[in-house]
Design an enzyme around this catalytic site. Structure first.
Site, PDB file in Angstrom:
ATOM      1  N   HIS A  46     -36.794  33.647  -2.726  1.00  0.00           N
ATOM      2  CA  HIS A  46     -35.859  34.753  -2.548  1.00  0.00           C
ATOM      3  C   HIS A  46     -34.753  34.648  -3.597  1.00  0.00           C
ATOM      4  O   HIS A  46     -34.517  33.573  -4.164  1.00  0.00           O
ATOM      5  CB  HIS A  46     -35.237  34.697  -1.150  1.00  0.00           C
ATOM      6  N   GLU A  48     -31.536  34.563  -3.369  1.00  0.00           N
ATOM      7  CA  GLU A  48     -30.486  33.582  -3.057  1.00  0.00           C
ATOM      8  C   GLU A  48     -30.946  32.161  -3.373  1.00  0.00           C
ATOM      9  O   GLU A  48     -30.186  31.369  -3.937  1.00  0.00           O
ATOM     10  CB  GLU A  48     -30.108  33.656  -1.567  1.00  0.00           C
ATOM     11  N   CYS A  76     -31.508  36.582   4.671  1.00  0.00           N
ATOM     12  CA  CYS A  76     -32.337  36.300   5.853  1.00  0.00           C
ATOM     13  C   CYS A  76     -31.916  34.954   6.444  1.00  0.00           C
ATOM     14  O   CYS A  76     -31.054  34.255   5.890  1.00  0.00           O
ATOM     15  CB  CYS A  76     -33.812  36.268   5.448  1.00  0.00           C
ATOM     16  N   CYS A  79     -32.329  31.979   3.963  1.00  0.00           N
ATOM     17  CA  CYS A  79     -31.304  31.956   2.918  1.00  0.00           C
ATOM     18  C   CYS A  79     -29.930  31.637   3.492  1.00  0.00           C
ATOM     19  O   CYS A  79     -29.143  30.921   2.872  1.00  0.00           O
ATOM     20  CB  CYS A  79     -31.307  33.276   2.158  1.00  0.00           C
TER      21      CYS A  79
END
Length: 156
Positions: A46, A48, A76, A79
């Protein structure tokens, strides 16, 4: 946040969900990232996580104490947990993720009293731009799938 949006556009160019992230420490960008789970065959890739990895490499420490993470969409749960583990001081995000948000929408990981670190949160920064980018991406994806189905292609 504009730099995070630029990262999100890069993800979109690579046909990834358009989420971008930037980490700033002492008024300097020390890490950037955009969604890459498809291209890297990595469910943890992701935006992040990519930015956290880059920032940690940049400073030579897994603790990013005092850093601010700017991201286009609410992180999410995975993260959000990474923000806590990395000791990110502040999170600034654009649009909420009403289905899977790990900060305010579904879970509240960043300010959970059971954890050993809390992250200061600012939400809604350039939210309309981030939301529009996501909406247009998924509209195009749905239209493409619909066109594939109309042409007689079967779904896996």
């Amino acid at each position: 946040m504009r730099c995070a949006l630029a990262q999100a556009h890069q993800a979109q160019l690579e046909d990834e969900v358009p989420v971008g992230a930037v980490i700033v420490l002492d008024n300097r960008i020390i890490g950037t990232g955009y969604n890459r789970p498809i291209s890297l065959s990595d469910p943890t890739a992701h935006a992040e996580i990519q930015a956290i990895r880059a920032a940690a490499r940049h400073i030579g420490n897994y603790r990013l104490t005092g850093a601010t993470l700017y991201v286009t969409v609410e992180p999410c749960a995975m993260c959000a947990g990474s923000l806590v583990n990395a000791r990110i001081a502040r999170l600034v995000y654009g649009t909420a993720d009403l289905r899977a948000g790990g900060i305010e929408s579904v879970f509240r990981i960043a300010d959970c009293s059971s954890l050993n670190h809390r992250v200061e949160v600012t939400s809604g920064v350039l939210a309309a731009e981030a939301r529009t980018l996501m909406q247009l991406f998924f509209q195009a994806r749905r239209a493409s799938r619909s066109a594939d189905n109309d042409s007689g292609e079967s779904r896996p």
